[in-house]
Design a protein around this motif. Sequence first.
Motif, PDB file in Angstrom:
ATOM      1  N   GLY A  98       0.821  -1.207   0.000  1.00  5.96           N
ATOM      2  CA  GLY A  98       0.000   0.000   0.000  1.00  5.96           C
ATOM      3  C   GLY A  98       0.856   1.259   0.000  1.00  5.96           C
ATOM      4  O   GLY A  98       2.081   1.233  -0.162  1.00  5.96           O
ATOM      5  N   ILE A  99       0.183   2.374   0.200  1.00  2.00           N
ATOM      6  CA  ILE A  99       0.864   3.658   0.180  1.00  2.00           C
ATOM      7  C   ILE A  99       0.970   4.254   1.576  1.00  2.00           C
ATOM      8  O   ILE A  99       2.051   4.647   2.010  1.00  2.00           O
ATOM      9  N   TYR A 100      -0.146   4.285   2.291  1.00  2.00           N
ATOM     10  CA  TYR A 100      -0.119   4.928   3.613  1.00  2.00           C
ATOM     11  C   TYR A 100      -0.728   4.052   4.709  1.00  2.00           C
ATOM     12  O   TYR A 100      -0.033   3.663   5.646  1.00  2.00           O
ATOM     13  N   TYR A 101      -2.002   3.716   4.577  1.00  2.02           N
ATOM     14  CA  TYR A 101      -2.694   3.040   5.673  1.00  2.02           C
ATOM     15  C   TYR A 101      -2.136   1.643   5.939  1.00  2.02           C
ATOM     16  O   TYR A 101      -1.995   1.237   7.104  1.00  2.02           O
ATOM     17  N   ALA A 102      -1.844   0.888   4.892  1.00  2.01           N
ATOM     18  CA  ALA A 102      -1.267  -0.442   5.090  1.00  2.01           C
ATOM     19  C   ALA A 102       0.096  -0.326   5.773  1.00  2.01           C
ATOM     20  O   ALA A 102       0.452  -1.152   6.623  1.00  2.01           O
ATOM     21  N   HIS A 103       0.859   0.704   5.405  1.00  2.00           N
ATOM     22  CA  HIS A 103       2.163   0.943   6.026  1.00  2.00           C
ATOM     23  C   HIS A 103       1.995   1.294   7.503  1.00  2.00           C
ATOM     24  O   HIS A 103       2.734   0.804   8.369  1.00  2.00           O
ATOM     25  N   GLU A 104       1.013   2.129   7.816  1.00  2.00           N
ATOM     26  CA  GLU A 104       0.756   2.508   9.210  1.00  2.00           C
ATOM     27  C   GLU A 104       0.270   1.306  10.023  1.00  2.00           C
ATOM     28  O   GLU A 104       0.627   1.152  11.201  1.00  2.00           O
ATOM     29  N   LEU A 105      -0.541   0.462   9.415  1.00  2.00           N
ATOM     30  CA  LEU A 105      -1.018  -0.726  10.096  1.00  2.00           C
ATOM     31  C   LEU A 105       0.148  -1.668  10.398  1.00  2.00           C
ATOM     32  O   LEU A 105       0.215  -2.270  11.477  1.00  2.00           O
ATOM     33  N   HIS A 106       1.067  -1.782   9.470  1.00  2.00           N
ATOM     34  CA  HIS A 106       2.254  -2.607   9.691  1.00  2.00           C
ATOM     35  C   HIS A 106       3.051  -2.086  10.883  1.00  2.00           C
ATOM     36  O   HIS A 106       3.520  -2.862  11.739  1.00  2.00           O
ATOM     37  N   LYS A 107       3.231  -0.782  10.970  1.00  2.00           N
ATOM     38  CA  LYS A 107       3.962  -0.184  12.096  1.00  2.00           C
ATOM     39  C   LYS A 107       3.227  -0.422  13.414  1.00  2.00           C
ATOM     40  O   LYS A 107       3.862  -0.712  14.438  1.00  2.00           O
ATOM     41  N   LEU A 108       1.914  -0.301  13.376  1.00  2.00           N
ATOM     42  CA  LEU A 108       1.124  -0.504  14.583  1.00  2.00           C
ATOM     43  C   LEU A 108       1.286  -1.931  15.106  1.00  2.00           C
ATOM     44  O   LEU A 108       1.485  -2.156  16.310  1.00  2.00           O
ATOM     45  N   LEU A 109       1.203  -2.900  14.198  1.00  2.00           N
ATOM     46  CA  LEU A 109       1.345  -4.297  14.596  1.00  2.00           C
ATOM     47  C   LEU A 109       2.748  -4.588  15.127  1.00  2.00           C
ATOM     48  O   LEU A 109       2.914  -5.395  16.049  1.00  2.00           O
ATOM     49  N   ARG A 111       4.923  -2.314  16.558  1.00  3.45           N
ATOM     50  CA  ARG A 111       5.239  -1.574  17.777  1.00  3.45           C
ATOM     51  C   ARG A 111       4.383  -1.998  18.973  1.00  3.45           C
ATOM     52  O   ARG A 111       4.820  -1.928  20.112  1.00  3.45           O
ATOM     53  N   HIS A 112       3.154  -2.410  18.701  1.00  2.00           N
ATOM     54  CA  HIS A 112       2.230  -2.685  19.796  1.00  2.00           C
ATOM     55  C   HIS A 112       1.685  -4.114  19.728  1.00  2.00           C
ATOM     56  O   HIS A 112       0.542  -4.363  20.113  1.00  2.00           O
ATOM     57  N   ARG A 113       2.505  -5.039  19.279  1.00  2.00           N
ATOM     58  CA  ARG A 113       2.051  -6.407  19.076  1.00  2.00           C
ATOM     59  C   ARG A 113       1.541  -7.042  20.366  1.00  2.00           C
ATOM     60  O   ARG A 113       0.479  -7.667  20.390  1.00  2.00           O
TER      61      ARG A 113
END
Length: 215
Positions: A98-109, A111-113
């Motif tokens: 993706g461009i933005y949201y998929a990238h942000e979701l990846h970071k969320l998972l 950092r906060h797994r």
Amino acid sequence: MKPKRGTTKRITTKRRTETFSTKAALLEKLIPACAEEYEKLFGHPWSQHPLRWHEPELARSQIETDAWRVMNALGKAASAAFDFFDSHGLDAGRRDHGIYYAHELHKLLKRHRRLLEGLKEKVGEYPRPIDKRQALVKSVNVRGPNVFAGLPYGRKLNDRELAIISLLMHKGEDFSFNQGMTIGDAIDRERRRMGLANKRASKPTKRWMREVPED
């Protein structure tokens, strides 16, 4: 046939039941009407009702229900986050989807797994707590009448009596309003809800409310 001389013809008009266009206008008349009916039913004014000492406990039941709803929503969101990449056939280890949201979701998972895994585990772990109407029935019909020894609640109350108490206790705040309702419509709607709560509360359960473990 003409009326006899010296008499007046009596004209009667059919009295219409008052309807209300707003919830506020209905509650302004509904609550006093319920208080009047309560006093006729139980022989003491609502200001002296025996449940006043149980109000904090009954209010807590609504807080528990709302908290359960939020926790359940968080758990479902966490599950959806973990399932996102698999559901699209993507490699969860890559961050360039993706461009933005998929990238942000990846970071969320990433950092906060641990937090998200904990939330995911909570889904379905705790049963839904009883709502405030069931809590009211538990206090009056199921746990009583010994709870109210020496008071007029020395018996199980019917659905209408429970509805009157429910409306007075919560001041109609959790009442579903429709334009054009009458006072009778409002009480009857609450009566049906209390009837359902009465059936649910009367079913045998292991515990009324689960104890929350200390942190």
